[in-house]
Structures are given as C-alpha cells and as structure tokens.
Design an enzyme around this catalytic site. Sequence first.
Site, PDB file in Angstrom:
ATOM      1  N   ASP A   1      19.463  13.803 -31.870  1.00 43.77           N
ATOM      2  CA  ASP A   1      19.144  14.051 -33.274  1.00 43.77           C
ATOM      3  C   ASP A   1      19.984  13.181 -34.204  1.00 43.77           C
ATOM      4  O   ASP A   1      21.146  12.879 -33.919  1.00 43.77           O
ATOM      5  CB  ASP A   1      19.397  15.533 -33.580  1.00 43.77           C
TER       6      ASP A   1
ATOM      7  N   GLU B   1      16.165   9.869 -32.422  1.00 39.77           N
ATOM      8  CA  GLU B   1      15.588  10.068 -33.753  1.00 39.77           C
ATOM      9  C   GLU B   1      16.363   9.143 -34.686  1.00 39.77           C
ATOM     10  O   GLU B   1      17.440   9.480 -35.160  1.00 39.77           O
ATOM     11  CB  GLU B   1      15.709  11.514 -34.220  1.00 39.77           C
TER      12      GLU B   1
END
Length: 743
Positions: free
Chosen positions: A422, A475
Amino acid sequence: MSERQGGQEQRTEADGMTTEGISETSQTLQALANGLPADAFAVLGPKPLAEGRRQVRVLAPGAEAMGLIDPRGKLLARMQASAIDGVFEGILAADGPYRLRIVWPDRVQEVEDPYAFAATLDESLLLQIAAGDGQAVRRALGAQHVHCGDVPGVRFAVWAPHAQRVAVVGDFNGWDVRRHPMRQRIGGFWELFLPRVEAGARYKYAVTAADGRVLLKADPVARQTELPPATASVVPSAAAFAWTDAAWMANRDPGAVPAPLSIYEVHAASWRRDGHNQPLDWPTLAEQLIPYVQQLGFTHIELLPITEHPFGGSWGYQPLGLYAPTARHGSPDGFAQFVDACHRAGIGVILDWVSAHFPDDAHGLAQFDGAALYEHADPREGMHRDWNTLIYNYGRPEVTAYLLGSALEWIEHYHLDGLRVDAVASMLYRDYGRAEGEWVPNAHGGRENLEAVAFLRQLNREIATQFPGVLTIAEESTAWPGVTAAISDGGLGFTHKWNMGWMHDTLGYMQRDPAERAQHHSQLTFGLVYAFDERFVLPLSHDEVVHGTGGLLGQMPGDDWRRFANLRAYLALMWAHPGDKLLFMGAEFGQWADWNHDQSLDWHLLDGARHRGMQQLVGDLNAALRRTPALYRGSHRADGFDWSVADDARNSVLAFVRHDPAGGAPLLAVSNLTPQPHHDYHVGVPRAGLWREILNTDSAHYGGSNLGNSGRLATEPVGMHGHAQRLRLTLPPLATIYLQAEK
C-alpha cells in the site's frame, strides 16, 4: 542481604563479604520490589554458596508463602519472607533441579523459577536483526514456544534500546509490572523465558523509558492479539498448522506459461455479515466466499489489510500488529484454514500489506521505548500529514528487519501468494503531501527517499529469492520509473503495479454523459501509450466506491437501463484491455451505494434481474479470460495488442485486437459507448475467415437489448486499419463485444 532465621539476621555467602556488597544487593532487591530498573538476574534465582549449597531468591509480591520443591513435588526447603516486601529467600542444601510452590490468596502455583535459566537467545540472531535480517526477527522476537531442557514455556523477546527496564506482564502474573523484569541483551534487545506459560495467555511489555515513565506496549511481533478494542497481545498456539495445499504450492512456478490473473478485492469484515451484523469468522468466510469466487471465476482473492489494527474505520490501513491476523475473524489457525481452503479450491490469496506508516496509538509502536524508535524523531520525516500517522524509519536496519520479517511471515507461515504493498508513492518521496520547508532532502539534496527505495528493493529481492512465484504488487500513483523493472536494471523489482492512471482516465470518461464523451476520447486511448511500460494491474478498487461517490453502477450516467449498460460495457472493455484485472466486491452485481465497512454488501439486490445479469457477465468475462490465451498471454507485451479503431471519437467507438504471442487465435474487442447502435460498422482484423461473437454485453442474458452479430461473421478481403481484412459489424448501444477468429 540477610536471611531471617529465628528472628536473627545472618549474612549468607551469596551476599558477598563486604558491607558494600550487602548494601548493593539490598538496593538491587529493593529496586526490583519497587518495579525500578535493576539487574534481576544478579540477585534473583539460585546463587552458589559454600559446600554445594545454593541460595534462592524470588520476587513474588502478594504471595502468602513459598517453598522450594523437587520435580515430583517433594518439599526441599521453606522460603522465608525477607525484609523487602515481596522477596522470598531459601537455601537449597544440594545441587539439582527445583521448582517453586507459591501460595497465593486464591490458589497454589507450582512452577519453575524463570531466573534459574540462562539466556536462550543466540547472540548471532540479535546481530543479524541489527544488520536488517527479517528472518532473524521471526526466529528471535515475540512470544516463542521453546523448551529449556525439558521445561516447556514461552520466551518473550523485544527490541527497546532506549529503555531502562522492560518487564513482561500478563495473565500469568496478575499484570504486576514488578514480577518479571527481563534480561537485557546486546543491541537493546530484552528477553525472558517464562516456564509453563500456555497458549491463549494475554500479555504486554511494561517498558520503562529513560525519563522513568512506564509504558504498557503490545508486542510488535505478536502472532495473535485480543479482539479490538482490547489491545493485549496473546501467546499463540504451539502446534503447527497441518497444511493440505502441497499441490498448489508445488505448482506456484514463476517460470510457467503466463496465466490469467483476475483478482476479487475483499474487505473480510463487510463482504457479508451474520444476523447480528458482526463480521464472519474465517470458517464461515471459507464456506461462503470461496464457492462464490469459484462461481465467478476469479483466480485470486485480495484481502484488504487483516493485519491487526485498532480502528476498524481505517479498513485495516492503520495496522499495529504486522505479524498477527486480526482477531475480528477468529484465531490465526482459522486464517490458515481459510488460505488452505482457498488453495484447495484453486484460488490464490493476496494480502494488502501496509509498510508505509502506522498509527500513534499509545499501546503501539509510537515512542515504543519512550523515544523515536520505529519512526523518525524529526516530524518532517516521521509524521505523515495526510493521514496523521507515523512513518517508518527505513534507514534503521532493525526497523527494516521488522518489516521484512512481517512480509516473510505472511508468505511462509500463512502460504500467501502475494502482497499488495500500500501507498508506495508516499514511501518513495520525502515531500509527499508536504509543502516547501516541511520536508528534509536526501543526502544528495533530492526528494527521493533513498532508504525507502533500498527497503523496497530488498523486500522484492528477498521474496523473489526465497519464495519464487509470489506476487508483489505496488500501489504506486506517480510516474516513478521502473517499479516493475528488475533491480539489476535499476528498478524496484515488483512483479506488478496498479495502473492508477488508467483507472482515473477511463472511470472519468464513463462517468460523463455520452453526449460529452466525444470531446474526451483520449481518456480511453491514452492508457495504451504506456500500457507496457510496467506490468500493470487494472484496478477498480475500494477507493473508487467511498466518500459519497456511490458504487460503480451509481456513478454511471443516465437512467437505470443506461447505467447498467454503461457498467457492463466498461467492465468488458477492462477485461479486454492489456493488464491484469482487479474488481472490488459488490461491483460484480452492481451495488448502487457507497461501500460501508460496517455492514454487509447489499445482497438483496440480486433479487433483481439486471443485478443478476451483471453478476453473470462478470462470471462470463472471467471464463472468457481463462479460455482465451490472447487475453492474458500478451497482457504485458506490446506484441499482444494492435489498434483497429482508436480515433472514432465522434461515435465514441474503439476497437482493438489482442494477440496470443504463442500463435493462438486473436480476439477483437469493440466498444460502442453511446446509446446509438451502429449497423454495417467496418473494423479491420488481422486474419481472414470466420470470426465468432463470443461475448456481447448487450445480450438479453445480462439485461441488454439483445442486439448483436448472430454468432459468426466472415471477413471481407478489404484492407482497413492496418489489417488485410475487415469485418462488417453491428454495434449494440452502450456495449462491448468480443469476436474471436476461428481456426
């Protein structure tokens, strides 16, 4: 120190022969009794006396009496309460093992003396952690079931270099900070073996900071935790989980022929809930979610973060227990059973993993030993302003070892097939979310976080080396070059990267009224300019259905019929587009509303035929992906794609060919993104012969108007769009069609 015998004080040999020695021992014992910093192993446990005797001192505040017994329970010596509250002393006449019999107000406890055992942690492991070794963290730290000789127990170990004192507190000692001070080791590590502690016991560390504050901290390397909002760590099971997925693990081959990758993104706590609106446990999720994913044909489940997190409203993106599955769904073994069941069903499992930041909850990593430890001391480096969280200090080897150990724990211990990392962009840039003057340049004066870059490369290198075939998906929302390039070529080494640009452009296009789309046609086509620069995943994720936007269906323009048609056309365009696929739960059946993490998806919508049609379409898209090599073998290769129609902005039509680099049948995808059907629409194709319409989002099966191409079409020998042949097509309104060349 003296022992009381018949009311008279007599000095023992273990106390030393000088008044300074007696005073020093007394001071140490008094400090321990007060919960203050002191060397417990210097004065507690067995100490040699003359003629083979031993003096034993035990700190047990609140005990009424104590004795020394042999392993069979025979009394060896009665212990006397000393002048220092909570300290008991006794003399053993001979060498040999002993246990403590402690009389508490409510029970009698028989247990070995933890201060009779030598250190159990190999110093080389601690040096490896200090050098950044994640596997050493896994082997050394946390609550580990070990045997000292034939005595079972738990070794607690933690890193707290700024601490004056660390003690273990928990169910096994009444949460008394005085009872079990730990042994200090090199490098700021602390350890203590506690005999007979069993799985399920709750515990924390009582950390005495340099300024004297006592901080109650959860174990950073806890493998199990209490159910939030409770915050204690839990001693995990000692038994190894019995895996049954050997065939799956053996076939996880990175060198295999490219395979379809279609990911169903799931928030485990809200996919479906029980009758009391509580999250399902892992066995129930396995029973309900796995067959559903099988039915729809997804290859993988991606779980939003299930690493333990105090605040459910963070969706798991503010974790504090990076080694523990959240207790919201049950035990760690329950999670292992879920993964095992997924693998038996032919479904991979990817974990959303957060190494970019952590929250500042008092029981967590923030100021863990009273000073900046896991985070930077300077808020210009250590504070994430966008999320009001703390940023890991990637320049500290012990911190990167902690993070690496977490990643390896999930992959090795839980057999996970991938990590989606993330907020990578926030890691890569020192000025992320900061104004001028609010950040610290790197050593070269630049904005790149060189330490984070080194960490990400190390993460990907170790995973690729130790667990080949495991995915690492970034990401990353900027144009950082080489996210999926090889580390040897200067890249970060991820296997995949989310294509955020494609998502923003195409979703923005689809949200427009069809009458406006002609002026924004490039939003559909621009993604192909860079589609092969990285190994992309096309994400329609949770982030696109929150904060008042509504579900994907609700974001489409027009009346209900057009909304459904738009979304069907969009999803089919996405499945045909180069790049792997990710779809957040609920989109597959057309959820109207925002995703709500506190309640189930709106499953009642499947009572409606159009919602069932949407769900059937997603299943058919995955089936087409699996059986059509042209849709996946060339997903990351420029020779797997050719434009046929890229410039028909006036009609909002685009068409392209997907090729199988191994020579299989090509596939033509055509999207008409206006409500106006087109008849006799010519599209160039690379192969002569019959082409069969294998999917049409306007089919009545999906809730469409059932306009199409009646099965098979023959090419015409007329060159067009750079191809030698052409097809004469009927393009249904707001629809995408697939046609495949027949042999």
